[in-house]
Scaffold this active site. Structure first.
Site, short mmCIF file in Angstrom:
data_model
loop_
_atom_site.label_atom_id
_atom_site.label_comp_id
_atom_site.label_asym_id
_atom_site.label_seq_id
_atom_site.Cartn_x
_atom_site.Cartn_y
_atom_site.Cartn_z
CG ASP A 74 160.59 11.88 -27.77
OD1 ASP A 74 160.26 12.06 -28.96
OD2 ASP A 74 159.77 11.99 -26.83
CB SER A 75 160.25 16.25 -29.05
OG SER A 75 159.14 15.42 -28.75
CB CYS A 112 161.20 11.47 -31.81
SG CYS A 112 160.14 12.83 -32.33
CD GLU A 156 156.55 16.24 -23.01
OE1 GLU A 156 157.19 16.84 -22.14
OE2 GLU A 156 157.02 15.28 -23.66
CB CYS A 190 153.15 9.96 -31.39
SG CYS A 190 153.85 11.21 -30.29
CG HIS A 219 154.85 12.17 -26.26
ND1 HIS A 219 155.95 12.30 -27.07
CD2 HIS A 219 155.00 13.10 -25.26
CE1 HIS A 219 156.73 13.27 -26.59
NE2 HIS A 219 156.17 13.77 -25.50
N1 DGL Z 1 157.23 11.84 -29.32
C1 DGL Z 1 157.31 12.40 -30.60
C2 DGL Z 1 156.86 11.49 -31.69
O1 DGL Z 1 157.02 10.28 -31.55
C3 DGL Z 1 156.91 13.79 -30.86
C4 DGL Z 1 155.98 14.53 -30.07
C5 DGL Z 1 156.17 15.99 -30.42
O2 DGL Z 1 157.19 16.52 -30.04
O3 DGL Z 1 155.29 16.56 -31.07
O4 DGL Z 1 156.40 11.92 -32.71
#
Ligand code: DGL
Length: 266
Positions: free
Chosen positions: A9-10, A72, A151, A183, A185
């Site tokens: 993931d990012s 991600c 984050e 997402c 997150h």
């Molecule tokens: N967690 C990521 C997603 O599912 C990306 C969040 C990001 O880096 O902008 O899209």
């Protein structure tokens, strides 16, 4: 097969997917890469998201992974097909599993999707949903401030509440009955998002569904790890390992002991 499942993931969000995989497949070894030096991906150009995704995959391949989970949504939306063409191992994204689950739970067929700018702009969810069910009505919204809030570990309290309200207000007039957290997150804000809709909307995230898809794939291809003991998870990040460990522990608990700093950029 003892080889690990690779997950990237990012940043921290993909840990929600890793946690679900660990729960459903406790004997599997896992290698996680959080590209914290380049997070967020959601407001970057397509070319960069593709480059980052390729570099992350190449890093994980060096660890001899047996399958790759792109945990991600942004990378899945922009680069899943490219990764599948370029690399020979089985690769799973998070969009299809989440979309399938939303179609299972919706009654009205009115579905909301929230995600990063890149994910929403790509139209990937709308395409996948409509491919599976033509008459579905979809309302999408990018929520760029959700990722930094997560984050920063600010998932409870006034700041998060205000930001949730700010983005979700526009759904009040859409009469959706299901919301996809597009997402990885966002499951960390799930409590607040559910609370905002006061029980009128089912909130779907792709973590459990993706883990189910991983299990199915490993079973069907006889790739499961048949070891009796629990699998080992290793964590790598491209920046700020201490910070990642601190927030990661709040998601995974004490099973996260060490995070190694690496460079994946060519
Ligand atoms: N967690 C990521 C997603 O599912 C990306 C969040 C990001 O880096 O902008 O899209």
């Amino acid at each position: 097969m003892e080889q690990a499942i690779g997950v990237f993931d990012s940043g921290i969000g993909g840990l929600t997917v890793l946690k679900a995989i660990k729960k459903q497949l406790p004997h599997e070894n896992l290698i996680y890469l959080g590209d914290t030096a380049r997070v967020p991906y959601g407001n970057k150009s397509k070319d960069n998201i593709i480059r980052y995704s390729i570099e992350n995959t190449q890093f994980l391949l060096k660890h001899n992974i047996k399958i790759l989970v792109v945990a991600c949504n942004t990378s899945t939306a922009i680069s899943l097909n490219i990764l599948k063409e370029k690399f020979a191992i089985p690769i799973l994204g998070v969009i299809e599993p989440g979309a399938r689950r939303a179609l299972e739970v919706t009654r009205s067929g009115r579905i909301g999707i929230i995600g990063t700018e890149a994910t929403i702009k790509s139209g990937a969810y709308v395409r996948v949903l409509k491919d599976m069910r033509k008459d579905v009505i979809v309302f999408s919204k990018a929520c760029p401030l959700f990722v930094p809030v997560v984050e920063e570990g600010l998932t409870n309290g006034k700041i998060a509440e205000e930001i949730v309200k700010h983005y979700l207000e526009s759904f009040n007039t859409h009469f959706i009955d299901t919301m996809i957290l597009g997402c990885t997150h966002y499951p960390l804000l799930k409590g607040l998002i559910k609370e905002y809709f006061k029980g009128s909307v089912k909130v779907v995230d792709s973590a459990n569904e993706t883990a189910k898809a991983v299990k199915e794939l490993l079973e069907n291809n006889r790739m499961l790890n048949y070891a009796k003991s629990d699998g080992i998870s290793k964590f790598f990040v491209t920046d700020a390992a201490e910070r990642f460990l601190k927030i990661g522990k709040t998601i995974l608990g004490s099973s996260m002991e060490e995070v190694q700093l690496v460079t994946v950029e060519k």
